[in-house]
Design an enzyme around this catalytic site. Structure first.
Site, PDB file in Angstrom:
ATOM      1  N   TYR A 128      28.920  58.512  23.838  1.00 15.77           N
ATOM      2  CA  TYR A 128      29.972  59.089  22.129  1.00 15.77           C
ATOM      3  C   TYR A 128      31.711  58.471  23.055  1.00 15.77           C
ATOM      4  CZ  TYR A 128      26.844  60.793  18.694  1.00 15.77           C
ATOM      5  OH  TYR A 128      26.248  61.429  17.937  1.00 15.77           O
TER       6      TYR A 128
ATOM      7  N   LYS B  54      16.051  56.478  28.833  1.00 13.86           N
ATOM      8  CA  LYS B  54      14.800  54.903  28.249  1.00 13.86           C
ATOM      9  C   LYS B  54      15.208  54.268  29.958  1.00 13.86           C
ATOM     10  CE  LYS B  54      13.886  51.822  25.421  1.00 13.86           C
ATOM     11  NZ  LYS B  54      12.339  51.951  25.027  1.00 13.86           N
TER      12      LYS B  54
ATOM     13  N   ASP C 137      11.593  56.607  22.830  1.00 10.04           N
ATOM     14  CA  ASP C 137      11.177  56.022  21.197  1.00 10.04           C
ATOM     15  C   ASP C 137       9.842  56.747  21.423  1.00 10.04           C
ATOM     16  OD1 ASP C 137       9.964  54.846  23.788  1.00 10.04           O
ATOM     17  OD2 ASP C 137      10.042  52.569  23.224  1.00 10.04           O
TER      18      ASP C 137
ATOM     19  N   ASP D 123      21.769  63.494  19.924  1.00  9.14           N
ATOM     20  CA  ASP D 123      21.708  63.517  18.582  1.00  9.14           C
ATOM     21  C   ASP D 123      20.737  62.719  17.244  1.00  9.14           C
ATOM     22  OD1 ASP D 123      23.522  63.617  15.974  1.00  9.14           O
ATOM     23  OD2 ASP D 123      23.261  61.124  15.832  1.00  9.14           O
TER      24      ASP D 123
ATOM     25  N   ASP E 120      17.919  65.534  14.093  1.00  5.06           N
ATOM     26  CA  ASP E 120      18.274  65.870  13.182  1.00  5.06           C
ATOM     27  C   ASP E 120      16.271  65.741  12.730  1.00  5.06           C
ATOM     28  OD1 ASP E 120      20.573  65.415  12.968  1.00  5.06           O
ATOM     29  OD2 ASP E 120      20.637  64.594  11.025  1.00  5.06           O
TER      30      ASP E 120
HETATM   31  C1  IPM Z   1      26.277  66.547  15.558  1.00  9.23           C
HETATM   32  C2  IPM Z   1      26.546  65.726  14.808  1.00  9.23           C
HETATM   33  C3  IPM Z   1      27.716  64.749  14.918  1.00  9.23           C
HETATM   34  C4  IPM Z   1      27.637  63.744  16.596  1.00  9.23           C
HETATM   35  C5  IPM Z   1      29.289  64.289  14.246  1.00  9.23           C
HETATM   36  C6  IPM Z   1      29.395  64.809  12.459  1.00  9.23           C
HETATM   37  C7  IPM Z   1      29.789  63.931  15.390  1.00  9.23           C
HETATM   38  O1  IPM Z   1      25.879  65.452  14.450  1.00  9.23           O
HETATM   39  O2  IPM Z   1      26.592  67.213  15.491  1.00  9.23           O
HETATM   40  O3  IPM Z   1      24.635  66.215  15.500  1.00  9.23           O
HETATM   41  O4  IPM Z   1      27.201  62.973  15.882  1.00  9.23           O
HETATM   42  O5  IPM Z   1      27.739  64.662  17.146  1.00  9.23           O
HETATM   43 MG    MG Z   2      23.841  64.767  14.380  1.00 11.89          MG
END
Ligand code: IPM
Ligand code: MG
Length: 372
Positions: A141, A192, A224, A248, A252
């Site tokens: 990032y 990884k 993975d 990240d 999710d």
């Molecule tokens: C998160 C979000 C952020 C990230 C974005 C909005 C920059 O997806 O907090 O997980 O990738 O960190």
């Molecule tokens: Mg995110």
């Protein structure tokens, strides 16, 4: 002593969900004597519109002066055409980096009331309680160089750099081991290392750090495989530690175990436990302003803020219990609705949490003059 909280509403559904967290805060103040001074500042698209920058200097200065920062969500189609350095998301990344909040804690818990909201079978997710510790201010990032350019041969190319120094890995590993020590004492480090040098370093440093925490059982897993294991048998995990981008993606993925990404809060801490608290979901521009977003992730982020940065554990527990009560009453926003429940909007869900808190104050008998 009064706590200083900076609130950053941001974009999309940010202002609506944060408004409900503020209602919660107001009830904590009136019913339980929580002393907090609140300030607001712009970030993201809202700040671009107002000040031409996704993170105005004044906003960062207020964040640095606050005891904790509560953040809503960022970004939206309106600003998608901005140059990359001015995208709203850059404001959030600059805030995280500016505050030095390298340790992102993303708990994934399944409320018993929401077991059926998960897309996975209930026996796979019921009772689940895992914590993802994501490195937040390093890795791909932030790595330099980065570019989106046209090369000499006329072809466009994109470039990002994945780079970690050993101290960056060590400090996040220490947070993860210490957190695991306070839980089930199992830590899974995700990397990884079969392909990436950065991951080889990650694995070496995490293994070295394990020497400081002999009571925590460490295992390593390729990312993975970790993605597969998270949907196959998620309860095998206690604490997961991983880098910025893997964290990240995996967080999710893991959010769906809990039924909805609209339920999950996160805390991002520096080495002094000052923190930035946010729901892990995004700004959901498609539903913004329609009173349908789930405010519970923001309200649960407030609970984490109370616990980790303000040391107000009792208030944190009260908020979490009030959320539980609202769910037990059968109230559901659209993202977690199922047969036999009552559909409510953002405000109604926030009001239900506030009502549950007031009710708890009455039953505890510590009313307006009681201290948290
Ligand atoms: C998160 C979000 C952020 C990230 C974005 C909005 C920059 O997806 O907090 O997980 O990738 O960190
Ligand atoms: Mg995110």
């Amino acid at each position: 002593m009064s706590h200083k909280i900076l609130i950053l509403d941001g974009d999309g559904i940010g202002p609506e969900i944060i408004a409900e967290a503020e209602t919660t805060l107001a009830v904590l103040a009136s019913e339980f004597g929580l002393a907090a001074e609140i300030e607001h500042a712009p970030i993201g698209g809202a700040a671009l519109d107002a000040a031409g920058q996704p993170l105005p200097e004044a906003t960062l200065a207020l964040a640095m002066a606050a005891d904790a920062v509560l953040f809503g969500a960022i970004g939206g189609p309106k600003w998608d055409a901005m140059p990359r350095e001015l995208r709203p998301e850059r404001g959030l990344l600059a805030l995280r980096a500016g505050m030095g909040v390298f340790a992102n804690l993303r708990p994934v818990q399944v409320f018993p009331e929401l077991v059926s909201a998960s897309t996975l079978k209930s026996e796979v997710v019921s009772g689940l309680d895992i914590l993802i510790v994501r490195e937040l201010i390093g890795g791909i990032y932030f790595g330099q160089p980065r570019a989106l350019e046209r090369g000499r041969d006329g072809r466009r190319f994109g470039m990002n750099t994945l780079r970690y120094a050993e101290d960056e890995v060590r400090r996040i590993a220490r947070v993860a081991f210490a957190t695991a020590r306070a839980r089930d004492r199992r830590l899974c480090s995700v990397d990884k290392a079969n392909v990436l040098e950065t991951s080889e370093l990650w694995r070496q440093v995490v293994t070295e750090t394990a020497g400081e925490f002999p009571d925590v059982r460490l295992e390593h897993m390729y990312v993975d495989n970790a993605a597969m294991q998270l949907v196959r048998k998620p309860k095998q995990f206690d604490v997961i530690v991983t880098d910025n981008m893997f964290g990240d993606i995996l967080s999710d993925l893991a959010s769906m175990l809990s039924g909805s990404i609209g339920m999950l809060p996160s805390a991002s801490l520096d080495d002094k436990r000052r923190g930035l608290y946010e729901p892990i979901h995004g700004s959901a521009p498609d539903i913004a302003g329609r009173n349908v977003a789930n405010p519970l992730a923001a309200i649960l982020a407030l609970a984490m803020l109370l616990r980790h940065s303000l040391n107000e554990e009792r208030c944190a527990v009260r908020v979490e219990q009030a959320v539980r009560t609202a769910l037990q009453l059968g109230l559901r926003t659209a993202d977690i609705s199922s047969a036999g429940t009552t559909s409510v909007g953002t405000r109604e869900m926030g009001d239900a949490v506030a009502a549950a808190l007031r009710q708890a104050a009455v039953s505890a008998g510590d009313g307006a003059t009681g201290r948290a």
